[in-house]
Design a protein around this motif. Structure first.
Motif, short mmCIF file in Angstrom:
data_model
loop_
_atom_site.label_atom_id
_atom_site.label_comp_id
_atom_site.label_asym_id
_atom_site.label_seq_id
_atom_site.Cartn_x
_atom_site.Cartn_y
_atom_site.Cartn_z
N VAL A 266 68.52 28.85 17.81
CA VAL A 266 69.96 28.94 17.54
C VAL A 266 70.26 28.79 16.05
O VAL A 266 71.40 28.58 15.65
N ALA A 267 69.20 28.89 15.23
CA ALA A 267 69.31 28.80 13.77
C ALA A 267 69.93 27.47 13.32
O ALA A 267 70.69 27.41 12.36
N ALA A 268 69.60 26.39 14.05
CA ALA A 268 70.10 25.06 13.68
C ALA A 268 69.22 24.45 12.60
O ALA A 268 68.00 24.67 12.56
N ARG A 269 69.81 23.69 11.73
CA ARG A 269 69.09 22.93 10.72
C ARG A 269 68.36 21.78 11.40
O ARG A 269 68.97 21.03 12.18
N LEU A 270 67.05 21.62 11.15
CA LEU A 270 66.26 20.61 11.83
C LEU A 270 65.81 19.54 10.85
O LEU A 270 65.25 19.83 9.79
N VAL A 271 66.06 18.28 11.23
CA VAL A 271 65.51 17.12 10.51
C VAL A 271 64.64 16.37 11.49
O VAL A 271 65.13 15.82 12.48
N HIS A 272 63.35 16.37 11.23
CA HIS A 272 62.39 15.72 12.12
C HIS A 272 61.92 14.41 11.51
O HIS A 272 61.50 14.36 10.35
N VAL A 273 61.99 13.33 12.30
CA VAL A 273 61.60 12.01 11.80
C VAL A 273 60.12 11.78 12.10
O VAL A 273 59.69 11.80 13.25
N SER A 274 59.36 11.54 11.03
CA SER A 274 57.94 11.24 11.18
C SER A 274 57.67 9.81 10.71
O SER A 274 58.61 9.02 10.55
N SER A 275 56.42 9.47 10.50
CA SER A 275 56.04 8.08 10.31
C SER A 275 54.92 7.93 9.28
O SER A 275 54.11 8.85 9.09
N ASP A 276 54.84 6.74 8.67
CA ASP A 276 53.71 6.44 7.79
C ASP A 276 52.42 6.28 8.59
O ASP A 276 51.33 6.19 8.01
N ALA A 277 52.51 6.29 9.91
CA ALA A 277 51.31 6.19 10.75
C ALA A 277 50.41 7.42 10.63
O ALA A 277 49.27 7.40 11.11
N VAL A 278 50.89 8.48 9.99
CA VAL A 278 50.03 9.66 9.78
C VAL A 278 48.95 9.39 8.74
O VAL A 278 48.06 10.21 8.54
N PHE A 279 49.00 8.23 8.07
CA PHE A 279 48.02 7.89 7.03
C PHE A 279 47.09 6.77 7.48
O PHE A 279 47.47 5.91 8.28
N SER A 280 45.89 6.76 6.90
CA SER A 280 44.87 5.78 7.25
C SER A 280 45.04 4.46 6.51
O SER A 280 44.52 3.43 6.95
N GLY A 281 45.70 4.48 5.36
CA GLY A 281 45.81 3.30 4.53
C GLY A 281 44.71 3.19 3.48
O GLY A 281 44.74 2.30 2.63
N ARG A 282 43.75 4.10 3.51
CA ARG A 282 42.65 4.01 2.55
C ARG A 282 43.14 4.17 1.11
O ARG A 282 42.61 3.55 0.20
N ALA A 283 44.14 5.02 0.92
CA ALA A 283 44.66 5.25 -0.43
C ALA A 283 45.75 4.26 -0.80
O ALA A 283 46.13 4.17 -1.96
N ILE A 284 46.29 3.54 0.15
CA ILE A 284 47.37 2.56 0.02
C ILE A 284 48.70 3.23 -0.31
O ILE A 284 49.67 3.12 0.43
N ARG A 285 48.77 3.93 -1.44
CA ARG A 285 50.04 4.55 -1.85
C ARG A 285 49.99 6.05 -1.56
O ARG A 285 49.03 6.73 -1.95
N TYR A 286 51.05 6.55 -0.90
CA TYR A 286 51.09 7.95 -0.49
C TYR A 286 52.42 8.57 -0.91
O TYR A 286 53.48 8.05 -0.59
N ASP A 287 52.34 9.72 -1.61
CA ASP A 287 53.56 10.45 -1.92
C ASP A 287 53.68 11.64 -0.98
O ASP A 287 52.88 11.82 -0.06
N GLU A 288 54.70 12.48 -1.22
CA GLU A 288 55.00 13.58 -0.30
C GLU A 288 53.91 14.65 -0.26
O GLU A 288 53.87 15.45 0.67
N THR A 289 53.03 14.67 -1.27
CA THR A 289 51.96 15.68 -1.29
C THR A 289 50.69 15.19 -0.59
O THR A 289 49.74 15.97 -0.44
#
Length: 272
Positions: A93-116
């Motif tokens: 329906v051509a709606a604008r979508l905002v999907h909520v995700s989580s920091d759980a997608v990371f392992s923590g090995r790098a500690i700090r994570y940016d959008e890239t």
């Protein structure tokens, strides 16, 4: 503007519903088990795992914006497949979508994570969230994927309830080496609606300004609520060998440059 909130009965979803109504938007909200008494919204029972139900609702409502705040830990079908169903329906329906995700997608090995940063989950829930991100980006390239961290409110979050229970004598501890960037539910909801109204797309990090341990967060909650902060039990995650990431800090620098909403740190919004 007509806003549809998937997961509208959840802690974050309810706040998105309330703020959308306060902004003068027409609001529809989907729930799985029972609606929440937020007057002014149209509530719809939908099982997000059922693609037909999701598509039928979106087709009937025809929203301008869909905010997907639905998830269920331990349920791949709700978290991953459900996100794909919402993305397909919003695109239809051509709606604008905002999907909520989580920091759980990371392992923590790098500690700090940016959008890239590339997801490298180590838990089933993190893997489901990462799969959801992949599906959303493939189905709806113009969608916003907003990664966030621990969500805290003014007494309604699971972490706040846990602090009260521990101080009252429940078994367990809060870890001093388990670090996140907690965000206030009001700040997060406002940021999601702001992102919905912009032309931004792709990954955004929407978390609080302070990196704090779960134990420090518990102490801050206890002090705010007039509890004995010294009674908040502490321990180290490393000593008990629980699986999953330990220290994850979402770098929100890029996203903050495009937001009017201020993402306060826990020490500020909890009065520490």
């Amino acid at each position: 503007m007509l806003v549809l909130v998937a997961g509208g009965s959840g802690f974050l979803g309810r706040e998105v519903v309330r703020r959308s109504l306060a902004a003068g938007h027409e609001v529809a909200a989907a729930y799985r088990t029972r609606p929440v008494g937020v007057a002014g919204a149209a509530w719809h029972a939908v099982d997000i795992r059922d693609r037909t139900q999701v598509v039928d609702l979106v087709t009937a409502v025809r929203p301008d914006v869909v905010v997907n705040a639905a998830f269920r830990q331990g349920d791949w079908a709700s978290t991953a497949d459900g996100a794909a169903h919402v993305a397909v329906a919003a695109a239809s329906v051509a709606a604008r979508l905002v999907h909520v995700s989580s920091d759980a997608v990371f392992s923590g090995r790098a500690i700090r994570y940016d959008e890239t940063s590339t997801p490298d989950p180590t838990t089933a829930y993190g893997a489901a969230k990462a799969a959801a991100e992949t599906a959303v980006r493939a189905i709806s390239p113009t969608a916003v994927i907003a990664r966030t961290s621990l969500i805290i409110g003014d007494g309604g979050s699971s972490h706040e309830r846990r602090v009260h229970a521990l101080v009252a004598g429940d078994q367990g501890v809060l870890f001093t080496d388990d670090v996140r960037c907690p965000v206030h539910v009001g700040d997060l909801a406002a940021a999601l609606l702001e992102l919905a109204s912009t032309g931004r797309s792709g990954i955004c990090h929407v978390a609080g300004a302070d990196a704090v341990s779960r134990h420090e967060l518990g102490v801050l909650v206890a002090r705010r609520d007039g509890l004995d902060a010294a009674a908040v039990p502490s321990g180290r995650r490393a000593d008990v060998g629980l699986p999953g990431p330990v220290d994850i800090r979402l770098d929100c620098t890029l996203t903050r440059q495009h937001l009017r909403t201020r993402l306060r740190g826990a020490r500020e919004f909890l009065g520490g």
